[in-house]
Design an enzyme around this catalytic site. Structure first.
Site, mmCIF file in Angstrom:
data_model
loop_
_atom_site.group_PDB
_atom_site.id
_atom_site.type_symbol
_atom_site.label_atom_id
_atom_site.label_comp_id
_atom_site.label_asym_id
_atom_site.label_seq_id
_atom_site.Cartn_x
_atom_site.Cartn_y
_atom_site.Cartn_z
ATOM 1 N N LYS A 82 0.832 -1.203 0.000
ATOM 2 C CA LYS A 82 0.000 0.000 0.000
ATOM 3 C C LYS A 82 0.873 1.262 0.000
ATOM 4 C CE LYS A 82 -3.918 -2.159 2.511
ATOM 5 N NZ LYS A 82 -4.741 -2.072 3.747
ATOM 6 N N TYR A 95 -12.446 -2.277 -2.593
ATOM 7 C CA TYR A 95 -12.969 -2.307 -1.219
ATOM 8 C C TYR A 95 -14.498 -2.226 -1.154
ATOM 9 C CZ TYR A 95 -8.357 -1.880 0.993
ATOM 10 O OH TYR A 95 -7.076 -2.115 1.447
ATOM 11 N N ASN A 120 -1.922 -0.232 7.361
ATOM 12 C CA ASN A 120 -1.278 -1.508 7.694
ATOM 13 C C ASN A 120 -0.394 -2.077 6.587
ATOM 14 O OD1 ASN A 120 -3.353 -2.219 6.045
ATOM 15 N ND2 ASN A 120 -4.512 -3.355 7.589
ATOM 16 N N HIS A 144 -1.929 -5.184 1.564
ATOM 17 C CA HIS A 144 -3.202 -5.881 1.366
ATOM 18 C C HIS A 144 -2.879 -7.330 1.074
ATOM 19 C CE1 HIS A 144 -7.131 -7.075 -0.038
ATOM 20 N NE2 HIS A 144 -6.524 -7.651 -1.051
ATOM 21 N N GLU A 183 -10.203 -10.228 -6.914
ATOM 22 C CA GLU A 183 -9.191 -9.166 -6.809
ATOM 23 C C GLU A 183 -8.119 -9.288 -7.907
ATOM 24 O OE1 GLU A 183 -7.741 -9.630 -2.826
ATOM 25 O OE2 GLU A 183 -9.556 -8.815 -1.917
HETATM 26 P P1 IDP Z 1 -7.843 -7.078 5.703
HETATM 27 O O1 IDP Z 1 -7.056 -6.038 4.931
HETATM 28 O O2 IDP Z 1 -7.063 -7.633 6.870
HETATM 29 O O3 IDP Z 1 -8.418 -8.157 4.814
HETATM 30 P P2 IDP Z 1 -10.484 -5.829 5.751
HETATM 31 O O4 IDP Z 1 -11.530 -6.029 6.782
HETATM 32 O O5 IDP Z 1 -10.689 -6.434 4.411
HETATM 33 O O6 IDP Z 1 -9.080 -6.313 6.377
HETATM 34 O O7 IDP Z 1 -10.279 -4.238 5.607
HETATM 35 C C1 IDP Z 1 -9.587 -3.681 4.529
HETATM 36 C C2 IDP Z 1 -8.716 -2.549 5.040
HETATM 37 O O8 IDP Z 1 -9.536 -1.518 5.639
HETATM 38 C C3 IDP Z 1 -7.753 -2.940 6.165
HETATM 39 O O9 IDP Z 1 -6.559 -3.542 5.681
HETATM 40 C C4 IDP Z 1 -7.505 -1.605 6.857
HETATM 41 O O10 IDP Z 1 -6.564 -0.798 6.118
HETATM 42 C C5 IDP Z 1 -8.883 -0.956 6.777
HETATM 43 N N1 IDP Z 1 -9.712 -1.257 7.948
HETATM 44 C C6 IDP Z 1 -10.396 -2.404 8.206
HETATM 45 N N2 IDP Z 1 -11.082 -2.348 9.337
HETATM 46 C C7 IDP Z 1 -10.847 -1.104 9.849
HETATM 47 C C8 IDP Z 1 -11.318 -0.426 11.037
HETATM 48 O O11 IDP Z 1 -12.081 -0.956 11.862
HETATM 49 N N3 IDP Z 1 -10.855 0.840 11.221
HETATM 50 C C9 IDP Z 1 -10.011 1.453 10.351
HETATM 51 N N4 IDP Z 1 -9.561 0.864 9.213
HETATM 52 C C10 IDP Z 1 -9.974 -0.410 8.966
HETATM 53 MG MG MG Z 2 -9.871 -8.010 3.291
#
Ligand code: IDP
Ligand code: MG
Length: 171
Positions: A11, A51, A126, A129, A140
Site C-alpha cells: 500500500k 474495497y 497496515n 493488502h 481481486e
Molecule cells: P484485511 O485487509 O485484513 O483483509 P479488511 O476487513 O478487508 O481487512 O479491511 C480492509 C482494510 O480496511 C484494512 O486492511 C484496513 O486498512 C482498513 N480497515 C479495516 N477495518 C478497519 C477499522 O475498523 N478501522 C479502520 N480501518 C480499517
Molecule cells: Mg480483506
C-alpha cells in the site's frame, strides 16, 4: 493442501516508507512464487471496486484516500505495488506473515505489527493488502491484472476483438 493464488498489494504507506524490500523479504519466508507484478496508480474507481464490501463502513472515505495515497499528498505516493503469488495454502500462510488487520493487535514480528500504525483519523494504515479467501482472491486478481500480465493462465480466458481501439506505443 491445494495450490492457491492471491493478491498482495504494498500500500502507499509501504511504498512511502521504503519498505518494499523488507516486505518482500518477509513474504519470501512462505516460499511462494510471484506470477505477476506491477506498479499501479490507483484510481478512485479501482479503489472503490477493490474495497466495495466495506462501502458502508464509517472509515470508507478515508480508506479510499489511503489506498490512493491521497493522505500522503498524492504523487509520487499515489500508487501501490501489486503482486500475484502462488503456492500451497498460500492465502493462510501469507495472511499469517502479513498479520492481523489492526496493526496494534498484529503479531509484532508480522509485517503489519512491525510497520503498521493507526492514523489520527482512525484508519488502519497496515502497509499491505493480502487476499482473505479463494473467491475474493480471484475477484481481486481479475480486477488488478489482465490475463497477459500473469505468466500463465490461472483462470479460464476468452478471445475478444476490440475494433478501433487506440493504444499508446513508444514513439
Ligand atoms: P484485511 O485487509 O485484513 O483483509 P479488511 O476487513 O478487508 O481487512 O479491511 C480492509 C482494510 O480496511 C484494512 O486492511 C484496513 O486498512 C482498513 N480497515 C479495516 N477495518 C478497519 C477499522 O475498523 N478501522 C479502520 N480501518 C480499517
Ligand atoms: Mg480483506
Amino acid at each position: 493442501m491445494a495450490v492457491e493464488q492471491l493478491l498482495i498489494l504494498i500500500k502507499p504507506d509501504g511504498v512511502k516508507k521504503s519498505l518494499t524490500g523488507n516486505i518482500l523479504t518477509k513474504l519470501s519466508e512462505a516460499r511462494m512464487v510471484i506470477i505477476g507484478s506491477k506498479t499501479v496508480k490507483v484510481s478512485r474507481e479501482l479503489a472503490e471496486k477493490h474495497y466495495w464490501q466495506l462501502k458502508d463502513k464509517p472509515f470508507f472515505p478515508e480508506l479510499l484516500d489511503y489506498i490512493q495515497g491521497k493522505i500522503f499528498g498524492g504523487a509520487p505516493w499515489d500508487r501501490v505495488l501489486a503482486f500475484v503469488y502462488q503456492g500451497e495454502d498460500a492465502i493462510a500462510r501469507m495472511r499469517k506473515i502479513a498479520g492481523a488487520t489492526n496493526p496494534e493487535e498484529a503479531d509484532p514480528i508480522s509485517i503489519r505489527g512491525a510497520y503498521g500504525r493507526i492514523t489520527t483519523k482512525g484508519v488502519y494504515e497496515n502497509v499491505v493488502h493480502c487476499s482473505s479467501e479463494i473467491s475474493e482472491a480471484e475477484r481481486e486478481i481479475k480486477l488488478w491484472f489482465k490475463p497477459e500480465e500473469i505468466v500463465y493462465n490461472i483462470y479460464p480466458t476468452k478471445e475478444i476483438t476490440i475494433e478501433n481501439k487506440k493504444e499508446t506505443a513508444w514513439a
